[in-house]
Design a protein around this motif. Structure first.
Motif, PDB file in Angstrom:
ATOM      1  N   TYR A 172     -65.431  90.593  11.428  1.00 36.80           N
ATOM      2  CA  TYR A 172     -66.093  90.525  12.724  1.00 36.80           C
ATOM      3  C   TYR A 172     -65.071  90.490  13.859  1.00 36.80           C
ATOM      4  O   TYR A 172     -63.923  90.088  13.667  1.00 36.80           O
ATOM      5  CB  TYR A 172     -66.992  89.282  12.812  1.00 36.80           C
ATOM      6  N   ILE A 177     -69.541  90.385  16.758  1.00 40.03           N
ATOM      7  CA  ILE A 177     -70.001  91.740  16.482  1.00 40.03           C
ATOM      8  C   ILE A 177     -69.351  92.238  15.189  1.00 40.03           C
ATOM      9  O   ILE A 177     -68.129  92.135  15.029  1.00 40.03           O
ATOM     10  CB  ILE A 177     -69.644  92.691  17.640  1.00 40.03           C
ATOM     11  N   ASN A 203     -69.909  98.158  13.084  1.00 40.98           N
ATOM     12  CA  ASN A 203     -70.608  98.687  14.254  1.00 40.98           C
ATOM     13  C   ASN A 203     -69.630  99.117  15.337  1.00 40.98           C
ATOM     14  O   ASN A 203     -69.827 100.141  16.008  1.00 40.98           O
ATOM     15  CB  ASN A 203     -71.567  97.634  14.816  1.00 40.98           C
ATOM     16  N   GLY A 248     -72.513  96.201   3.246  1.00 38.31           N
ATOM     17  CA  GLY A 248     -72.336  96.037   4.685  1.00 38.31           C
ATOM     18  C   GLY A 248     -71.041  95.322   5.020  1.00 38.31           C
ATOM     19  O   GLY A 248     -70.330  95.695   5.961  1.00 38.31           O
ATOM     20  N   ASN A 294     -67.868 102.487  14.505  1.00 45.08           N
ATOM     21  CA  ASN A 294     -68.714 103.678  14.363  1.00 45.08           C
ATOM     22  C   ASN A 294     -69.586 103.947  15.582  1.00 45.08           C
ATOM     23  O   ASN A 294     -70.481 104.790  15.519  1.00 45.08           O
ATOM     24  CB  ASN A 294     -69.627 103.530  13.137  1.00 45.08           C
ATOM     25  N   ALA A 295     -69.353 103.241  16.685  1.00 45.09           N
ATOM     26  CA  ALA A 295     -70.171 103.424  17.882  1.00 45.09           C
ATOM     27  C   ALA A 295     -69.271 103.508  19.107  1.00 45.09           C
ATOM     28  O   ALA A 295     -68.092 103.144  19.067  1.00 45.09           O
ATOM     29  CB  ALA A 295     -71.172 102.277  18.029  1.00 45.09           C
ATOM     30  N   ASN A 314     -67.785  96.553   7.145  1.00 45.31           N
ATOM     31  CA  ASN A 314     -67.160  95.786   8.221  1.00 45.31           C
ATOM     32  C   ASN A 314     -65.660  95.630   7.978  1.00 45.31           C
ATOM     33  O   ASN A 314     -64.863  95.686   8.925  1.00 45.31           O
ATOM     34  CB  ASN A 314     -67.817  94.410   8.337  1.00 45.31           C
ATOM     35  N   GLN A 319     -72.117  97.433  22.013  1.00 50.43           N
ATOM     36  CA  GLN A 319     -73.339  96.905  21.403  1.00 50.43           C
ATOM     37  C   GLN A 319     -74.189  96.120  22.395  1.00 50.43           C
ATOM     38  O   GLN A 319     -74.865  95.153  22.042  1.00 50.43           O
ATOM     39  CB  GLN A 319     -72.992  96.019  20.202  1.00 50.43           C
TER      40      GLN A 319
END
Length: 277
Positions: free
Chosen positions: A148, A161, A165, A109, A168-169, A113, A135
């Motif tokens: 982050y 955050i 994430n 993970g 990819n969002a 990141n 998010q």
């Protein structure tokens, strides 16, 4: 007696070997410690200078690059110190590689990141100082770190955050353009004069210097509700004027409608009671 002399001889031999090792390795260990301390101090000074330079040119890159360069220099320093003590560099590198592989598998993970942070810096969907929504959070970007991204919300909360994430969002960048369109809706009663109400709204917009004339503001009947005729109002503004203009218009329209005799209806229901025999 022979056993005693033999034991004394063995102990003396061990002491001599230990003394020889101390004499041989003590200078190397001391030199390695001095090198480590001085190296860490120099790396810290270098990182401070580099961060100040990068922050002045590109605040978005500063935290990320400084963190990455700092970690790389510290790893190189540890390899150099190990070679000074006498540890074979090739073996040390092999051990570091194996440890890195194990850590990488355990921290997939975090690697995602890290890769997300690299993508953010390359494609720049946002930068430090931008207002973004992602998010489920809305705030100003204050830092883009290695793993982050840090946001400060408008009610003074600090949101952290993961970069994976963010990369990819979907996200909304409210600071991407200098102008924004302010969309509003106002309702009047079915018995009120539509043209009069439209004229009032147009006059309020024209009297506000924050409203742009190109593109021209739009005031149209956007729908016929259950108890109101609804106007759709669209006005282009500088991005920094969006919320002040929006809140002022809500207040000014209400006050002016009241003064001009235009009603703002609220939901109502007629209830009919019948007496049964």
């Amino acid at each position: 007696m022979e056993d005693l002399f033999g034991a004394n001889g063995a102990a003396s031999g061990l002491i001599d070997q230990a003394t020889a090792m101390i004499v041989a390795y003590a200078p190397k260990v001391v030199l390695a410690l001095v090198t480590l301390i001085v190296g860490l101090w120099l790396i810290k000074r270098l990182m401070n200078m580099l961060e100040n330079r990068l922050t002045a040119k590109d605040p978005t890159l500063s935290k990320f690059l400084c963190g990455l360069i700092g970690i790389t220099l510290k790893i190189l320093l540890l390899i150099s110190v190990a070679s000074m003590v006498g540890i074979a560099t090739t073996s040390f590198v092999a051990i570091m590689g194996a440890a890195g592989l194990a850590v990488g598998l355990a921290l997939q993970g975090s690697l995602a990141n890290f890769a997300g942070g690299v993508l953010i810096l390359i494609f720049k969907p946002f930068k430090v100082g931008d207002v973004i929504e992602a998010q489920g959070y809305l705030g100003t970007v204050v830092e883009i770190q290695i793993l982050y991204t840090v946001l400060n919300t408008f009610d003074n909360r600090r949101i952290i955050i993961p970069n994976g994430n963010l990369s990819n969002a979907s996200l909304i960048n409210y600071s991407a353009y200098n102008t924004r369109r302010c969309d509003m809706s106002f309702g009047i009663g079915y018995g009120d004069d539509i043209e009069k109400a439209k004229g009032i709204i147009r006059r309020l917009i024209e009297n506000d210097d924050r409203a742009m004339t190109d593109p021209a503001p739009m005031v149209v009947v956007g729908g016929l509700g259950e108890s109101s005729v609804d106007f759709t109002v669209r006005v282009w503004l500088k991005a920094e004027n969006y919320w002040p203009f929006y809140f002022d218009m809500q207040e000014n329209v209400k006050k002016t409608f009241d003064a001009e005799g235009i009603s703002i209806p609220f939901p109502q229901r007629d209830v009919h009671l019948y007496k049964a025999d």
